[in-house]
Design a protein around this motif. Structure first.
Motif, PDB file in Angstrom:
ATOM      1  N   GLU A 191      41.175  47.766  30.729  1.00  0.00           N
ATOM      2  CA  GLU A 191      40.307  46.650  31.121  1.00  0.00           C
ATOM      3  C   GLU A 191      41.087  45.586  31.889  1.00  0.00           C
ATOM      4  O   GLU A 191      40.544  44.938  32.776  1.00  0.00           O
ATOM      5  CB  GLU A 191      39.673  45.987  29.892  1.00  0.00           C
ATOM      6  N   LEU A 192      42.360  45.398  31.502  1.00  0.00           N
ATOM      7  CA  LEU A 192      43.147  44.369  32.179  1.00  0.00           C
ATOM      8  C   LEU A 192      43.422  44.771  33.621  1.00  0.00           C
ATOM      9  O   LEU A 192      43.395  43.942  34.529  1.00  0.00           O
ATOM     10  CB  LEU A 192      44.458  44.127  31.440  1.00  0.00           C
ATOM     11  N   ALA A 195      40.282  44.266  35.584  1.00  0.00           N
ATOM     12  CA  ALA A 195      40.074  42.852  35.892  1.00  0.00           C
ATOM     13  C   ALA A 195      40.890  42.464  37.118  1.00  0.00           C
ATOM     14  O   ALA A 195      40.414  41.764  38.003  1.00  0.00           O
ATOM     15  CB  ALA A 195      40.466  41.991  34.694  1.00  0.00           C
ATOM     16  N   GLY A 198      39.448  44.077  40.196  1.00  0.00           N
ATOM     17  CA  GLY A 198      38.184  43.419  40.506  1.00  0.00           C
ATOM     18  C   GLY A 198      38.380  42.101  41.246  1.00  0.00           C
ATOM     19  O   GLY A 198      37.505  41.649  41.959  1.00  0.00           O
ATOM     20  N   LEU A 199      39.560  41.483  41.040  1.00  0.00           N
ATOM     21  CA  LEU A 199      39.849  40.225  41.728  1.00  0.00           C
ATOM     22  C   LEU A 199      40.530  40.465  43.067  1.00  0.00           C
ATOM     23  O   LEU A 199      40.959  39.527  43.730  1.00  0.00           O
ATOM     24  CB  LEU A 199      40.748  39.349  40.856  1.00  0.00           C
ATOM     25  N   ILE A 210      50.406  41.963  35.982  1.00  0.00           N
ATOM     26  CA  ILE A 210      49.571  42.102  34.793  1.00  0.00           C
ATOM     27  C   ILE A 210      50.194  43.071  33.794  1.00  0.00           C
ATOM     28  O   ILE A 210      50.414  42.730  32.637  1.00  0.00           O
ATOM     29  CB  ILE A 210      48.147  42.567  35.183  1.00  0.00           C
ATOM     30  N   ALA A 214      52.351  42.058  30.337  1.00  0.00           N
ATOM     31  CA  ALA A 214      51.649  42.380  29.098  1.00  0.00           C
ATOM     32  C   ALA A 214      52.470  43.305  28.212  1.00  0.00           C
ATOM     33  O   ALA A 214      52.238  43.392  27.015  1.00  0.00           O
ATOM     34  CB  ALA A 214      50.288  43.007  29.404  1.00  0.00           C
ATOM     35  N   GLU A 322      53.106  38.901  25.192  1.00  0.00           N
ATOM     36  CA  GLU A 322      51.753  38.613  25.669  1.00  0.00           C
ATOM     37  C   GLU A 322      50.855  39.596  24.930  1.00  0.00           C
ATOM     38  O   GLU A 322      50.749  40.748  25.294  1.00  0.00           O
ATOM     39  CB  GLU A 322      51.648  38.839  27.184  1.00  0.00           C
ATOM     40  N   GLU A 323      50.242  39.132  23.881  1.00  0.00           N
ATOM     41  CA  GLU A 323      49.463  40.076  23.091  1.00  0.00           C
ATOM     42  C   GLU A 323      48.105  40.317  23.698  1.00  0.00           C
ATOM     43  O   GLU A 323      47.478  39.409  24.215  1.00  0.00           O
ATOM     44  CB  GLU A 323      49.308  39.551  21.665  1.00  0.00           C
ATOM     45  N   TYR A 324      47.711  41.548  23.681  1.00  0.00           N
ATOM     46  CA  TYR A 324      46.384  41.825  24.203  1.00  0.00           C
ATOM     47  C   TYR A 324      45.498  42.401  23.122  1.00  0.00           C
ATOM     48  O   TYR A 324      45.960  42.832  22.104  1.00  0.00           O
ATOM     49  CB  TYR A 324      46.452  42.792  25.393  1.00  0.00           C
TER      50      TYR A 324
ATOM     51  N   MET B 116      33.892  40.328  39.962  1.00  0.00           N
ATOM     52  CA  MET B 116      33.309  41.245  38.987  1.00  0.00           C
ATOM     53  C   MET B 116      33.558  40.751  37.566  1.00  0.00           C
ATOM     54  O   MET B 116      34.632  40.259  37.243  1.00  0.00           O
ATOM     55  CB  MET B 116      33.889  42.644  39.165  1.00  0.00           C
ATOM     56  N   PHE B 118      33.122  42.112  33.539  1.00  0.00           N
ATOM     57  CA  PHE B 118      33.009  43.407  32.875  1.00  0.00           C
ATOM     58  C   PHE B 118      32.279  43.302  31.538  1.00  0.00           C
ATOM     59  O   PHE B 118      32.016  42.212  31.036  1.00  0.00           O
ATOM     60  CB  PHE B 118      34.391  44.003  32.681  1.00  0.00           C
ATOM     61  N   LYS B 120      33.267  44.271  28.443  1.00  0.00           N
ATOM     62  CA  LYS B 120      34.061  43.685  27.375  1.00  0.00           C
ATOM     63  C   LYS B 120      34.852  42.530  27.979  1.00  0.00           C
ATOM     64  O   LYS B 120      35.479  42.703  29.012  1.00  0.00           O
ATOM     65  CB  LYS B 120      35.018  44.766  26.848  1.00  0.00           C
ATOM     66  N   ASN B 122      37.647  40.549  29.225  1.00  0.00           N
ATOM     67  CA  ASN B 122      39.013  41.057  29.426  1.00  0.00           C
ATOM     68  C   ASN B 122      39.935  40.019  30.050  1.00  0.00           C
ATOM     69  O   ASN B 122      40.512  40.244  31.104  1.00  0.00           O
ATOM     70  CB  ASN B 122      38.995  42.327  30.274  1.00  0.00           C
ATOM     71  N   PRO B 123      40.096  38.854  29.384  1.00  0.00           N
ATOM     72  CA  PRO B 123      41.051  37.888  29.931  1.00  0.00           C
ATOM     73  C   PRO B 123      42.462  38.474  29.895  1.00  0.00           C
ATOM     74  O   PRO B 123      42.764  39.314  29.045  1.00  0.00           O
ATOM     75  CB  PRO B 123      40.929  36.687  28.984  1.00  0.00           C
ATOM     76  N   PHE B 124      43.290  38.040  30.831  1.00  0.00           N
ATOM     77  CA  PHE B 124      44.680  38.476  30.815  1.00  0.00           C
ATOM     78  C   PHE B 124      45.380  37.809  29.645  1.00  0.00           C
ATOM     79  O   PHE B 124      44.990  36.713  29.231  1.00  0.00           O
ATOM     80  CB  PHE B 124      45.383  38.061  32.108  1.00  0.00           C
ATOM     81  N   PRO B 125      46.421  38.435  29.116  1.00  0.00           N
ATOM     82  CA  PRO B 125      47.176  37.770  28.044  1.00  0.00           C
ATOM     83  C   PRO B 125      48.034  36.644  28.606  1.00  0.00           C
ATOM     84  O   PRO B 125      49.249  36.637  28.470  1.00  0.00           O
ATOM     85  CB  PRO B 125      48.014  38.906  27.447  1.00  0.00           C
ATOM     86  N   LYS B 126      47.396  35.721  29.256  1.00  0.00           N
ATOM     87  CA  LYS B 126      48.070  34.586  29.880  1.00  0.00           C
ATOM     88  C   LYS B 126      47.321  33.325  29.467  1.00  0.00           C
ATOM     89  O   LYS B 126      46.297  33.402  28.798  1.00  0.00           O
ATOM     90  CB  LYS B 126      48.031  34.709  31.407  1.00  0.00           C
ATOM     91  N   LEU B 171      43.309  34.481  25.088  1.00  0.00           N
ATOM     92  CA  LEU B 171      42.873  35.369  24.014  1.00  0.00           C
ATOM     93  C   LEU B 171      42.588  34.624  22.724  1.00  0.00           C
ATOM     94  O   LEU B 171      42.096  35.203  21.772  1.00  0.00           O
ATOM     95  CB  LEU B 171      43.938  36.438  23.773  1.00  0.00           C
ATOM     96  N   ARG B 185      37.146  32.989  36.125  1.00  0.00           N
ATOM     97  CA  ARG B 185      38.167  33.707  36.887  1.00  0.00           C
ATOM     98  C   ARG B 185      37.554  34.392  38.100  1.00  0.00           C
ATOM     99  O   ARG B 185      38.150  34.427  39.180  1.00  0.00           O
ATOM    100  CB  ARG B 185      38.818  34.738  35.955  1.00  0.00           C
ATOM    101  N   ALA B 186      36.345  34.920  37.904  1.00  0.00           N
ATOM    102  CA  ALA B 186      35.690  35.635  39.007  1.00  0.00           C
ATOM    103  C   ALA B 186      35.216  34.684  40.096  1.00  0.00           C
ATOM    104  O   ALA B 186      35.235  35.035  41.276  1.00  0.00           O
ATOM    105  CB  ALA B 186      34.521  36.456  38.475  1.00  0.00           C
TER     106      ALA B 186
END
Lengths: 324, 277
Positions: A191-192, A195, A198-199, A210, A214, A322-324, B116, B118, B120, B122-126, B171, B185-186
């Motif tokens: 998914e990351l 994302a 998608g950008l 990314i 991560a 960086e926890e996901y 876009m 989604f 679920k 899905n933010p980045f772990p940032k 997160l 973000r989009a």
């Protein structure tokens, strides 16, 4: 349920089941205890014999001494770890310069760029690289790498030298970096990536901006493992680097900081901590002698270095997680 | 879902009668158009000869049963399907009059114009700030990033909740907040179209309803195309609704009110009233 008036049987099952469960638990705990006890026993042994050594040779002399000649026969017995530390650091750092970039980029390729087909061929090949006995790497360094370097870049290089040994140690640890890093990167949820794409991110931007951040804690632990492995590596070094505890010429550089010309270290033979230990065991060894006890002091030093590395890696992993 | 035939509306939820209707009343330019679009996964056809025009600055809902190809259709618009190796696209998808499947179109450049969101979150772990600024960063935005981050978070109705914690991880937010962060973000790189692939299906009803309100606001500035499983949601938020049925066939596409109150096709009526799908 046949009879609705009868309450269901919820009683504790027979003693045999409980006994079995208890036995399993005990068995597993015993296995876990073996590793723990072994580590503890090794540490205690190292420490107790090292203490005997330090009674004859003060710790300061051991840590700051620039001459390593444990053999009493030649006269002028000395136990200074500095030349050995220089050897170990040289091999470790040079090897890391090879294994970390190559391993990381390989991992990014395998995880992000390779087609499933390419990955299914390359991954097993890399694991094979990890399975080659280190003595083979050692001979490869001595018989091919050194002559090749001598013929091209460094004609003044000696037959046994740190550079060829370091290169092979680096190559040997590439699979460790690439395999563990790749596992960490593959575990990043798709998914990351989606994302990012998608950008309007490119594959390179998704990989480096990314996926790598991560999975940085996994990547960092792969580096530490590889470096620890390089610190402990013995066979390649003993074959390709020779076994001469040489103290390079220390120059007083700018600002009074002592400085060693890298060429003086890399192109000459040298000795690492591990090789020094091998050499002592290779001689006519009598228990309780000073050289025998020095082995444990060296072992303790090596243990301390790897312990520090592990602690650093833990801190890095915690800091950049960086926890996901 | 009960079939309330006595009522005009085929489903129990009233078609929303607020700003949607104002928007629907005036004719709009076409933002995205599909022409004779066929999509195959290997030998299997996922989209069957679809032709449709999606109006600018409207909410267009794509509904239909699972596996009907609505998500596939959505992912054709920004060429996210390119990453699925066995996926083959035949026909045109026009964005601003240009076929996005022309050989001179760079999907990366295309996706910078089409945001876009989604299923679920899905933010980045940032950090929250870095999440919103990510698109700006990769697109080489040279304006005031902090200002744009603030505007985007306001646009996603999240600013008031996170303005004091922009440096904490995205997160740490709740699921609904995370999804609004993804919307921020989009919209940060200011795209023209926003694609949403079931954006509320992983959220609780309260969080989902906040997203629905937000989608309504977004349509003032952006063309929103949303895939949803939830027919009431489509009825509530969209101006136009396209009904896909199994096999990737676009069965009916019309104003949302028309689809839910008086569809032409019996199959659409059956689907909407729950007899099928």
């Amino acid at each position: 349920m046949t009879d609705s008036t009868e309450s269901p049987d919820l009683s504790r099952r027979g003693g045999l089941t409980r006994l079995k469960e208890g036995t399993y638990g005990g068995l597993f705990a015993a296995c876990a205890a073996i590793t723990l006890l072994t580590t503890a026993a090794i540490f205690v042994t190292l420490l107790s014999d090292a203490v005997v050594f330090f009674r004859s040779i003060p710790i300061a002399e051991f840590l700051a001494g620039t001459n390593w000649s444990p053999n009493p026969a030649g006269g002028g017995q000395a136990f200074g770890i500095v030349p050995l530390l220089i050897g170990t650091i040289t091999v470790t750092v040079t090897a890391a310069f090879i294994s970390i970039p190559v391993g990381t980029l390989t991992a990014i390729y395998l995880s992000e760029y390779a087609t499933p087909n390419a990955r299914s061929i390359l991954k097993p090949l890399l694991e094979i690289l990890a399975g080659i006995p280190t003595v083979v790497y050692g001979y490869f360094a001595l018989v091919y790498v050194t002559p090749a370097l001598k013929a091209t870049l460094f004609p003044e290089m000696s037959t046994f030298n740190a550079l060829a040994a370091s290169i092979m140690v680096g190559i040997m640890t590439i699979p460790m970096v690439s395999s563990i890093s790749e596992d960490a990167m593959s575990a990043v949820p798709d998914e990351l990536r989606q994302a990012g794409y998608g950008l309007g991110a490119t594959k390179f931007e998704v990989s480096t901006g990314i996926v790598v951040p991560a999975s940085i804690s996994g990547i960092a632990s792969s580096y530490i493992l590889a470096v620890s492995r390089a610190i402990g590596e013995t066979m390649i070094v003993v074959v390709a680097m020779g076994a001469q505890a040489r103290m390079p010429e220390v120059q007083q550089a700018l600002f009074g900081i002592p400085f060693v010309n890298p060429a003086d270290v890399l192109l000459q033979s040298g000795m690492t901590i591990t090789v020094a230990m091998v050499q002592i065991t290779g001689g006519d060894l009598t228990g309780g002698t000073l050289p025998y006890n020095s082995m444990f002091a060296l072992g303790l030093a090596l243990f301390a270095v790897t312990l520090v590395m592990n602690v650093i890696s833990d801190i890095i992993a915690q800091r950049y997680r960086e926890e996901y | 879902m009960s079939n309330t035939t006595s009522d005009d509306s085929l489903i129990t939820t009233e078609v929303q009668a607020d700003s949607n209707d104002d928007r629907a009343a005036s004719a709009a330019e076409t933002a995205v158009a599909a022409r004779d679009l066929n999509v195959y996964y290997g030998d299997e056809r996922a989209i069957d000869d679809v032709t449709m025009e999606i109006p600018e600055k409207r909410v267009t809902a794509l509904i239909g049963p699972s596996g009907c190809g609505k998500s596939t259709f959505l992912r054709c618009i920004n060429r996210m399907n390119d990453m699925i190796e066995i996926c083959r696209v035949d026909g045109d998808v026009e964005f601003g009059g240009k076929n996005v499947y022309d050989t001179d179109v760079d999907p990366v450049a295309l996706r910078r114009k089409i945001g876009m969101v989604f299923q679920k979150p899905n933010p980045f772990p940032k950090s929250i700030r870095d999440n919103v600024a990510y698109g700006l960063k990769i697109q080489g935005f040279d304006g005031d990033v902090d200002k744009r981050v603030e505007e985007s978070l306001k646009g996603a109705a999240l600013w008031d909740e996170v303005k004091d914690q922009l440096d904490s991880s995205g997160l740490e937010l709740s699921g609904g907040q995370q999804q609004r962060l993804c919307i921020a973000r989009a919209i940060a790189p200011d795209p023209e179209v926003i694609l949403m692939d079931e954006p509320t299906s992983a959220l609780d009803p309260v969080a989902a309803s906040k997203i629905e309100d937000l989608i309504d606001d977004l349509a003032e500035q952006y063309t929103v195309i949303i895939v949803t499983h939830n027919m009431q949601q489509a009825a509530r938020i969209s101006d136009r609704t396209a009904v896909f049925l199994t096999g990737g066939e676009l069965v009916e596409y019309d104003d949302t009110a028309k689809i839910f109150e008086d569809p032409e096709e019996q199959r659409v009526e059956d689907y909407i009233t729950g007899k099928f799908g």
